[in-house]
Scaffold this motif. Structure first.
Motif, mmCIF file in Angstrom:
data_model
loop_
_atom_site.group_PDB
_atom_site.id
_atom_site.type_symbol
_atom_site.label_atom_id
_atom_site.label_comp_id
_atom_site.label_asym_id
_atom_site.label_seq_id
_atom_site.Cartn_x
_atom_site.Cartn_y
_atom_site.Cartn_z
ATOM 1 N N UNK A 272 -2.834 7.564 14.771
ATOM 2 C CA UNK A 272 -2.490 6.203 14.359
ATOM 3 C C UNK A 272 -2.167 6.188 12.877
ATOM 4 N N UNK A 273 -1.101 5.469 12.520
ATOM 5 C CA UNK A 273 -0.674 5.409 11.122
ATOM 6 C C UNK A 273 -1.322 4.234 10.398
ATOM 7 N N UNK A 274 -1.641 4.465 9.143
ATOM 8 C CA UNK A 274 -2.235 3.456 8.276
ATOM 9 C C UNK A 274 -1.528 3.499 6.920
ATOM 10 N N UNK A 275 -1.515 2.363 6.257
ATOM 11 C CA UNK A 275 -1.043 2.306 4.869
ATOM 12 C C UNK A 275 -2.266 2.326 3.963
ATOM 13 N N UNK A 276 -2.271 3.230 2.996
ATOM 14 C CA UNK A 276 -3.376 3.325 2.034
ATOM 15 C C UNK A 276 -2.890 2.854 0.674
ATOM 16 N N UNK B 121 -10.122 -7.424 -3.132
ATOM 17 C CA UNK B 121 -9.612 -8.557 -3.890
ATOM 18 C C UNK B 121 -8.430 -9.176 -3.145
ATOM 19 N N UNK B 122 -8.380 -10.486 -3.172
ATOM 20 C CA UNK B 122 -7.414 -11.241 -2.370
ATOM 21 C C UNK B 122 -5.973 -10.798 -2.642
ATOM 22 N N UNK B 123 -5.593 -10.671 -3.916
ATOM 23 C CA UNK B 123 -4.200 -10.336 -4.221
ATOM 24 C C UNK B 123 -3.870 -8.898 -3.820
ATOM 25 N N UNK B 124 -4.871 -8.019 -3.815
ATOM 26 C CA UNK B 124 -4.635 -6.651 -3.349
ATOM 27 C C UNK B 124 -4.431 -6.621 -1.835
ATOM 28 N N UNK B 125 -5.240 -7.392 -1.106
ATOM 29 C CA UNK B 125 -5.092 -7.460 0.353
ATOM 30 C C UNK B 125 -3.743 -8.065 0.734
ATOM 31 N N UNK B 126 -3.298 -9.059 -0.025
ATOM 32 C CA UNK B 126 -2.003 -9.679 0.266
ATOM 33 C C UNK B 126 -0.854 -8.726 -0.038
ATOM 34 N N UNK B 127 -0.976 -7.954 -1.107
ATOM 35 C CA UNK B 127 0.032 -6.937 -1.412
ATOM 36 C C UNK B 127 0.132 -5.929 -0.266
ATOM 37 N N UNK C 40 3.185 -4.428 2.751
ATOM 38 C CA UNK C 40 3.457 -3.031 3.109
ATOM 39 C C UNK C 40 3.238 -2.793 4.607
ATOM 40 N N UNK C 41 2.185 -3.387 5.153
ATOM 41 C CA UNK C 41 1.909 -3.231 6.578
ATOM 42 C C UNK C 41 3.064 -3.788 7.405
ATOM 43 N N UNK C 42 3.570 -4.955 7.025
ATOM 44 C CA UNK C 42 4.677 -5.563 7.760
ATOM 45 C C UNK C 42 5.921 -4.688 7.699
ATOM 46 N N UNK C 43 6.238 -4.198 6.506
ATOM 47 C CA UNK C 43 7.454 -3.418 6.325
ATOM 48 C C UNK C 43 7.397 -2.077 7.048
ATOM 49 N N UNK C 44 6.202 -1.463 7.080
ATOM 50 C CA UNK C 44 6.055 -0.132 7.682
ATOM 51 C C UNK C 44 5.557 -0.191 9.121
ATOM 52 N N UNK C 45 5.508 -1.419 9.667
ATOM 53 C CA UNK C 45 5.145 -1.626 11.075
ATOM 54 C C UNK C 45 3.787 -0.995 11.399
ATOM 55 N N UNK C 46 2.802 -1.279 10.561
ATOM 56 C CA UNK C 46 1.440 -0.797 10.776
ATOM 57 C C UNK C 46 0.505 -1.988 10.980
ATOM 58 N N UNK C 47 -0.442 -1.829 11.866
ATOM 59 C CA UNK C 47 -1.392 -2.912 12.129
ATOM 60 C C UNK C 47 -2.549 -2.928 11.133
ATOM 61 N N UNK C 48 -2.884 -1.759 10.600
ATOM 62 C CA UNK C 48 -4.066 -1.643 9.746
ATOM 63 C C UNK C 48 -3.787 -0.774 8.534
ATOM 64 N N UNK C 49 -4.569 -1.039 7.497
ATOM 65 C CA UNK C 49 -4.473 -0.243 6.290
ATOM 66 C C UNK C 49 -5.805 -0.192 5.575
ATOM 67 N N UNK C 50 -5.808 0.474 4.435
ATOM 68 C CA UNK C 50 -7.018 0.605 3.637
ATOM 69 C C UNK C 50 -6.696 0.342 2.177
ATOM 70 N N UNK D 216 -3.431 -6.391 9.389
ATOM 71 C CA UNK D 216 -2.254 -7.247 9.204
ATOM 72 C C UNK D 216 -2.498 -8.613 9.823
ATOM 73 N N UNK D 217 -2.181 -9.653 9.036
ATOM 74 C CA UNK D 217 -2.294 -11.024 9.523
ATOM 75 C C UNK D 217 -0.963 -11.739 9.304
ATOM 76 N N UNK D 218 -0.373 -12.191 10.393
ATOM 77 C CA UNK D 218 0.952 -12.816 10.338
ATOM 78 C C UNK D 218 0.947 -14.061 9.452
ATOM 79 N N UNK D 219 -0.135 -14.832 9.493
ATOM 80 C CA UNK D 219 -0.214 -16.063 8.711
ATOM 81 C C UNK D 219 -0.130 -15.775 7.207
ATOM 82 N N UNK D 220 -0.813 -14.736 6.768
ATOM 83 C CA UNK D 220 -0.770 -14.364 5.351
ATOM 84 C C UNK D 220 0.625 -13.874 4.984
ATOM 85 N N UNK D 221 1.229 -13.082 5.863
ATOM 86 C CA UNK D 221 2.575 -12.583 5.599
ATOM 87 C C UNK D 221 3.568 -13.732 5.485
#
Length: 248
Positions: free
Chosen positions: A126-130, A143-149, A153-163, A181-186
């Motif tokens: 499974x792929x993840x964005x780190x 931190x909120x702004x880091x999670x939103x950033x 990346x998750x949306x663009x790279x088609x990943x469900x989860x990251x770290x 990944x949360x669609x509402x935040x995106x």
């Protein structure tokens, strides 16, 4: 024990040259020109931050001080350390500094969100964005702004989860937080990008919407405070009073 510099065998000229070489190398490493982002291309790392600050950066550019450049360079070194640490472990690092682009074909000008994810990794097929963040003190939650950033990346790279992997600068302690990944935040971030895009096209300053911590480090806070003070002297109701109270 006292060190006898005069008897060390190094002449004053040698000491001077060594010092100059090191100073030159550091200056070259830290040198950053005035940063003025390209109109219509917006950064994942900025989208969560104050819209007025972003608008001013796009309009005027931003000269990075040597002190801030040094902080950025230290952060880059930490990022390299973390990427290499993952590579030497049992985790497959698919790519580092992964370019991402999201296009919104708006009129009269298209909108791009463009940036680079720190690393794309694979664990158990499974792929993840780190995302790597060097920080003064480890947070108890991402931190909120880091999670939103990272959400972008998750949306663009088609990943469900990251770290988000935080590394404390002083003691090299670390903490890893999962981010889903949360669609509402995106969707919210896309709307912010559109608001900024529209404000730049119309050359209209957006209202500041900074969190209090942002104001402490903002390069334009003096100008922003002057604006608030002028509006508060106006007997008519101020649309920014609530924002000012929040910032103070």
């Amino acid at each position: 024990m006292n060190v006898n510099v005069e008897g060390s065998g190094l002449s004053e000229e040698a000491l001077k040259r060594i010092s100059e070489i090191i100073s030159g190398a550091i200056s070259s490493c830290l040198k950053r020109e005035c940063e003025k982002p390209t109109f219509g291309v917006y950064r994942p790392s900025l989208l969560s931050t104050c819209l007025l600050r972003q608008w001013l950066i796009y309009k005027r550019g931003l000269t990075i001080s040597e002190e801030k450049a040094g902080i950025f360079k230290i952060g880059e070194l930490f990022h390299s350390f973390l990427a290499n640490a993952l590579k030497t472990g049992q985790i497959e690092v698919v790519a580092v500094e992964v370019p991402i682009q999201i296009l919104l074909p708006l009129q009269p000008a298209p909108l791009w969100i463009s940036g680079k994810a720190d690393a794309l990794i694979r664990v158990e097929n499974e792929k993840y964005v780190a995302e790597f963040k060097s920080i003064r003190r480890l947070p108890k939650q991402p931190l909120k702004h880091h999670a939103e950033q990272l959400t972008i990346y998750l949306a663009s790279l088609n990943c469900k989860n990251g770290f988000i992997i935080y590394l404390e600068k002083s003691a090299l302690k670390h903490r890893v937080f999962p981010v889903k990944f949360e669609q509402q935040i995106f969707n919210m971030l896309l709307k912010r990008a559109q608001r900024l895009h529209k404000a730049l096209i119309k050359d209209e300053k957006p209202k500041p919407d900074a969190q209090p911590w942002e104001c402490r480090f903002c390069e334009f806070k003096g100008e922003c405070n002057e604006r608030f003070e002028a509006e508060n002297r106006d007997p008519s109701p101020s649309i920014c009073v609530s924002v000012r109270d929040e910032m103070l």
